[in-house]
Design a protein around this motif. Sequence first.
Motif, PDB file in Angstrom:
ATOM      1  N   ILE A   1       0.843  -1.206   0.000  1.00  0.00           N
ATOM      2  CA  ILE A   1       0.000   0.000   0.000  1.00  0.00           C
ATOM      3  C   ILE A   1       0.876   1.254   0.000  1.00  0.00           C
ATOM      4  O   ILE A   1       0.642   2.197  -0.773  1.00  0.00           O
ATOM      5  N   ILE A   2       1.899   1.248   0.861  1.00  0.00           N
ATOM      6  CA  ILE A   2       2.803   2.401   0.926  1.00  0.00           C
ATOM      7  C   ILE A   2       3.540   2.578  -0.392  1.00  0.00           C
ATOM      8  O   ILE A   2       3.692   3.695  -0.899  1.00  0.00           O
TER       9      ILE A   2
ATOM     10  N   ARG B   1       2.597   1.691  -3.381  1.00  0.00           N
ATOM     11  CA  ARG B   1       1.704   2.164  -4.444  1.00  0.00           C
ATOM     12  C   ARG B   1       1.450   3.672  -4.331  1.00  0.00           C
ATOM     13  O   ARG B   1       1.267   4.345  -5.346  1.00  0.00           O
ATOM     14  N   VAL B   2       1.451   4.180  -3.091  1.00  0.00           N
ATOM     15  CA  VAL B   2       1.228   5.611  -2.884  1.00  0.00           C
ATOM     16  C   VAL B   2       2.337   6.430  -3.531  1.00  0.00           C
ATOM     17  O   VAL B   2       2.093   7.500  -4.106  1.00  0.00           O
ATOM     18  N   VAL B   3       3.585   5.936  -3.455  1.00  0.00           N
ATOM     19  CA  VAL B   3       4.721   6.682  -4.003  1.00  0.00           C
ATOM     20  C   VAL B   3       5.100   6.220  -5.412  1.00  0.00           C
ATOM     21  O   VAL B   3       6.162   6.566  -5.924  1.00  0.00           O
TER      22      VAL B   3
END
Length: 204
Positions: free
Chosen positions: A172-173, A175-177
């Motif tokens: 998840i982290i 994919r955010v960046v």
Amino acid sequence: MNFKGLFFLCIVILLGFSLKAQENVEPVFPKMGKNDTIRVASTNDNGIMIPWMQLNDVSIFAARIWKSPAEQAAYNRLRYNVLKVMPYALFAKRRYEQLEQDLIVNTEKRKQKELVKACDKEIKEMFNREIKELTIAQGQILTKLIDREVGRTTYDIVKQTKGGFAAFSYQIIARVVGHNLKSTYDANQDRDIESIIRTSGFYQ
């Protein structure tokens, strides 16, 4: 016994004699020169011993013709990024292989957890020291190269060592960046990256 059966029986007998005669023939080796000191393998070809040795693969790359300066510039950027992150992928390969060997030798659950924790700490220290400075493009290439070198995606490695929830959280982290820990490497689809790696001397 009919004529056909007798005919085949004669052929079998003759072949048996022929094979037995070949077994008794002394193999003929090539004459050695005064400087012939290297031992090599050989193959028996009808009684004649033919020496041979295995050579390393040689990759031949033709000079590339660029369609435009922009295409060449894009390739140069890709080359720079690959050369930047390839050492990290090789480090991940060596460290992960060492961890797997340590886990095989140490079957005690407590010791295995300590080994995984030590590996995780070492990778985090490298991340905080160097990898965190990578660009998004370099990070994307790194995840592909880890899959190329280790044979598993970054997501699979985290899932195996830290558990499914940790892998899900990291994804998840990522994919955010702009990263994807499940990125895989395809030598055909990523042929420019493959060409850069093979011509850059990483495996010499």
